[in-house]
Design an enzyme around this catalytic site. Structure first.
Site, short mmCIF file in Angstrom:
data_model
loop_
_atom_site.label_atom_id
_atom_site.label_comp_id
_atom_site.label_asym_id
_atom_site.label_seq_id
_atom_site.Cartn_x
_atom_site.Cartn_y
_atom_site.Cartn_z
N GLY A 81 -41.83 7.82 16.35
CA GLY A 81 -42.99 8.71 16.44
C GLY A 81 -44.30 7.96 16.22
O GLY A 81 -44.35 6.98 15.48
N ARG A 145 -37.66 6.21 21.41
CA ARG A 145 -36.68 6.37 20.34
C ARG A 145 -35.31 5.76 20.66
O ARG A 145 -34.33 6.06 19.99
CB ARG A 145 -36.51 7.85 19.99
CG ARG A 145 -37.72 8.48 19.31
CD ARG A 145 -37.37 9.76 18.61
NE ARG A 145 -38.52 10.40 18.00
CZ ARG A 145 -39.01 10.10 16.79
NH1 ARG A 145 -38.44 9.16 16.07
NH2 ARG A 145 -40.06 10.73 16.31
N ASP A 176 -35.03 3.85 10.40
CA ASP A 176 -33.97 3.52 11.35
C ASP A 176 -34.31 2.27 12.15
O ASP A 176 -33.47 1.39 12.33
CB ASP A 176 -33.76 4.67 12.36
CG ASP A 176 -32.90 5.76 11.76
OD1 ASP A 176 -32.29 5.53 10.70
OD2 ASP A 176 -32.85 6.87 12.35
N LYS A 202 -43.71 1.77 9.37
CA LYS A 202 -44.48 2.85 10.00
C LYS A 202 -43.81 4.19 9.80
O LYS A 202 -42.59 4.28 9.81
CB LYS A 202 -44.56 2.56 11.50
CG LYS A 202 -45.11 3.69 12.33
CD LYS A 202 -44.21 4.10 13.51
CE LYS A 202 -42.97 4.82 13.07
NZ LYS A 202 -42.25 5.53 14.15
N THR A 203 -44.51 5.23 9.57
CA THR A 203 -44.12 6.63 9.76
C THR A 203 -45.07 7.55 9.00
O THR A 203 -45.36 7.30 7.82
CB THR A 203 -42.67 7.00 9.37
OG1 THR A 203 -42.50 8.40 9.56
CG2 THR A 203 -42.29 6.67 7.93
N ASP A 205 -44.27 10.28 8.03
CA ASP A 205 -43.45 11.05 7.09
C ASP A 205 -43.51 10.51 5.66
O ASP A 205 -43.17 11.22 4.72
CB ASP A 205 -41.98 11.07 7.55
CG ASP A 205 -41.78 11.89 8.82
OD1 ASP A 205 -42.78 12.40 9.35
OD2 ASP A 205 -40.63 12.00 9.28
N LYS A 242 -58.30 38.41 4.44
CA LYS A 242 -57.36 39.38 4.98
C LYS A 242 -56.04 38.79 5.47
O LYS A 242 -55.17 39.53 5.88
CB LYS A 242 -58.01 40.19 6.10
CG LYS A 242 -58.44 39.38 7.30
CD LYS A 242 -59.01 40.30 8.39
CE LYS A 242 -59.43 39.49 9.59
NZ LYS A 242 -60.03 40.26 10.64
P1 FBP Z 1 -40.86 8.67 12.87
O1 FBP Z 1 -39.91 8.85 11.73
O2 FBP Z 1 -40.25 8.01 14.05
O3 FBP Z 1 -42.11 7.99 12.42
O4 FBP Z 1 -41.32 10.10 13.41
C1 FBP Z 1 -41.71 11.09 12.53
C2 FBP Z 1 -42.01 12.40 13.20
O5 FBP Z 1 -43.39 12.52 13.49
C3 FBP Z 1 -41.52 13.55 12.33
O6 FBP Z 1 -42.50 13.93 11.41
C4 FBP Z 1 -41.18 14.60 13.34
O7 FBP Z 1 -40.17 15.44 12.86
C5 FBP Z 1 -40.71 13.81 14.52
O8 FBP Z 1 -41.31 12.55 14.43
C6 FBP Z 1 -41.01 14.45 15.85
O9 FBP Z 1 -40.46 13.66 16.84
P2 FBP Z 1 -40.83 13.74 18.37
O10 FBP Z 1 -42.10 12.98 18.53
O11 FBP Z 1 -39.71 13.00 19.03
O12 FBP Z 1 -40.98 15.15 18.75
#
Ligand code: FBP
Length: 552
Positions: A81, A145, A176, A202-203, A205, A242
């Site tokens: 991602g 991916r 991964d 990287k991520t 998350d 509201k």
């Molecule tokens: P990575 O772990 O590859 O950095 O991706 C994280 C992420 O952005 C998650 O937060 C999300 O669930 C997922 O990728 C969404 O994946 P896609 O871009 O394949 O829809």
């Protein structure tokens, strides 16, 4: 290309390197650290990585560069991602490569790991690189991916490497992808290919971290982007008075993003998946927890609020995981066709009722109609329910609405409840990197080349001391095997990087716990506003609250 004024201004930004990398390539030397061990399963990991296991951690420091001069041809891929700052990793890598020797080459393999297999690449030059400095996105070469994990793939990569004379491959990815980087490094070493492999963390998350890797890049910018939006919604909620806003934020599994956003915005409610799992909370218990806040606020005349829901939440709810496992069994193999052939939802509902255990059906029947149907519509290529597609923000608001109906009927709740729903994910992944991410990523890339130049392989580019000004950051490298343990994946024991979940005894979560009861009932919102790129350092160079609390 049409450039926005901000993009033009960001081109001029000079990312800050750690002090020890600032004196020029000729003045960077290595300081050896201690030998390492994997976090668990040492014997097994050691046996699987005989050539790359147990190496020393290293840091760089100011001193005479003693690395051997040789022409370097480096390949780089972006994996998984998008995360803000990826372009700067490539720029830092490029600048270090060219500063060492302008005849060195950097090849970018396109579309993620598959670019290496398909030999789809470009050779970077100044003009190309300059168009991506300090910008968001991964469009410099694209991402993907595909997993690089089989012997067959490694053989192809070796051929591609031979063809280009690659001396090293840099893999910019999450847990991964860096696990795969470690396996590829071992393969390249075992087969004497002469190709080094270096990873970069990287991520968005935030789940690729540990005592050595303080943060994965992109987390800072993505959470600041979401927090800006959540703060804006809080202000809207507080103005109109509201709506309750249910906001799902990305983070495939761990709840780091949700927690950081809660710390930034002091929203009324934030669910933390790891806590839900530890307390074995049911859907009903979670709905009651949220409904308590809605009730108290409503009875005080405050019929509005904000609840943050982590994307990965439902997988942490034990009864929900049990339900998913049973549904996967129920529709395994040919049974999907049998199910799909049923004429209408009523007959499908009966089929489900008969096929599930009583416990699983009890969970199923309290789900709102649209979630029940969603569970049977969206399947992955293996036929499994795609939990990530469940609209958990709508699921919880519907469950809360049911609870409030009951409470209204028994007289305890006197307010009004109307909900709005949001999902913030892709909005944050390609934002212009914050100064922190711009600096951190550039440093990771620059540092990755120093690891290559000094002959390391199977290492992760490591820049630490991140809660301090960049001048005091510490650059170095850590063997990827240090982060590994054995886990069951697709019925096999595999060596993998251990995912970092939210630690319930960690400082960020503890701080959140100390304040959340007050935030739930009072309107204690904070409005972080947009990321600032220019201006005073105390506004522009802020790290995340998570990092500040962890390192404070
Ligand atoms: P990575 O772990 O590859 O950095 O991706 C994280 C992420 O952005 C998650 O937060 C999300 O669930 C997922 O990728 C969404 O994946 P896609 O871009 O394949 O829809």
């Amino acid at each position: 290309m049409n450039l926005s004024p901000l993009q033009k201004a960001r081109y001029a930004y000079k990312p800050k390197l750690p002090g020890m990398l600032r004196n020029g390539i000729s003045e960077i030397c290595v300081k050896d650290g201690a030998a390492t061990e994997s976090v668990a399963d040492q014997d097994k990991i050691k046996a699987l990585f005989p050539n790359t296991y147990g190496k020393n951690e290293i840091t760089f420091e100011k001193g005479t560069n003693t690395s051997a001069a040789k022409k370097q041809v480096v390949g780089v891929i972006l994996s998984g991602g998008q995360a803000p700052g990826g372009h700067n990793v490539v720029c830092g890598l490029y600048d270090a490569i060219k500063a060492t020797d302008k005849n060195n080459v950097l090849l970018g393999f396109k579309g993620g790991p598959s670019g290496l297999i398909d030999d789809d690449f470009i050779e970077f030059d100044d003009e190309y690189i300059d168009a991506f400095r300090n910008t968001g996105g991964f469009d410099i070469i694209g991402s993907g991916r595909t997993k690089l994990e089989t012997e067959e793939q490694f053989k192809i990569v070796t051929e591609v490497a031979k063809k280009h004379g690659l001396t090293a491959i840099v893999i910019i990815g999450g847990d991964d992808s860096n696990t795969n980087a470690a396996v590829l490094a071992e393969y390249m070493a075992a087969n004497n290919t002469g190709v080094q492999v270096i990873g970069c963390p990287k991520t968005i998350d935030g789940d690729l971290k540990n005592e050595d890797i303080e943060a994965s890049f992109g987390f800072d910018t993505a959470t600041k982007t979401y927090s800006e939006l959540i703060g804006n919604i809080e202000r809207d909620a507080n103005s109109a008075k509201k709506y309750w806003h249910f906001i799902k934020v990305m983070g495939r599994s761990a709840s780091h993003v949700a927690l950081e956003c809660a710390l930034e915005t002091q929203a009324n409610i934030c669910l933390i998946g790891e806590e839900v799992a530890a307390k074995k909370m049911s859907l009903s218990a979670i709905a009651d927890y949220i409904a308590d806040a809605v009730e108290k606020r409503g009875n005080n005349g405050e019929n509005f609020g904000v609840a943050i829901i982590p994307e990965g939440i439902v997988e942490f709810v034990p009864e929900f995981s049990m339900l998913i496992a049973e549904i996967n069994e129920l529709l395994a193999g040919k049974k999907t066709e049998e199910f799909n052939a049923l004429p209408d939802w009523d007959s499908k509902y009966e089929y489900i009722k008969k096929g599930l255990s009583k416990e699983a059906f009890d969970v199923f029947k309290i789900l709102p109609d649209f979630v029940q149907k969603q569970l049977f519509l969206e399947r992955d290529p293996h036929g499994n329910v795609q939990v990530s597609l469940i609209e958990s923000e709508k699921l919880f608001s519907a469950l809360v609405a049911d609870k409030l109906k009951e409470r209204k009927a028994n007289g305890s709740y006197k307010g009004k409840f109307a909900a709005q729903h949001h999902f913030f994910g892709y909005e944050g992944r390609c934002a212009f990197p914050s100064n922190f991410d711009a600096d951190y990523c550039y440093s990771l890339g620059y540092n990755a080349f120093m690891l290559i130049q000094y002959g390391y392989t199977g290492y992760l580019s490591k820049v630490s001391n991140l809660s301090k000004p960049a001048e005091e950051w510490v650059a170095g490298g850590m063997p990827i095997t240090k982060m590994m343990n054995m886990e069951r994946r697709n019925g096999e024991d595999k060596p993998v990087i251990r995912k970092a979940l939210v630690e319930l005894d960690g400082k960020p979560f503890k701080y959140f716990c100390e304040h959340r009861d007050e935030w739930a009932v009072k309107t204690a919102f904070t409005y972080p506003g947009a990321i600032q790129y220019f201006g005073p350092s105390e506004v522009c160079d802020l790290t995340t609250r998570t990092l500040a609390l962890e390192k404070g």
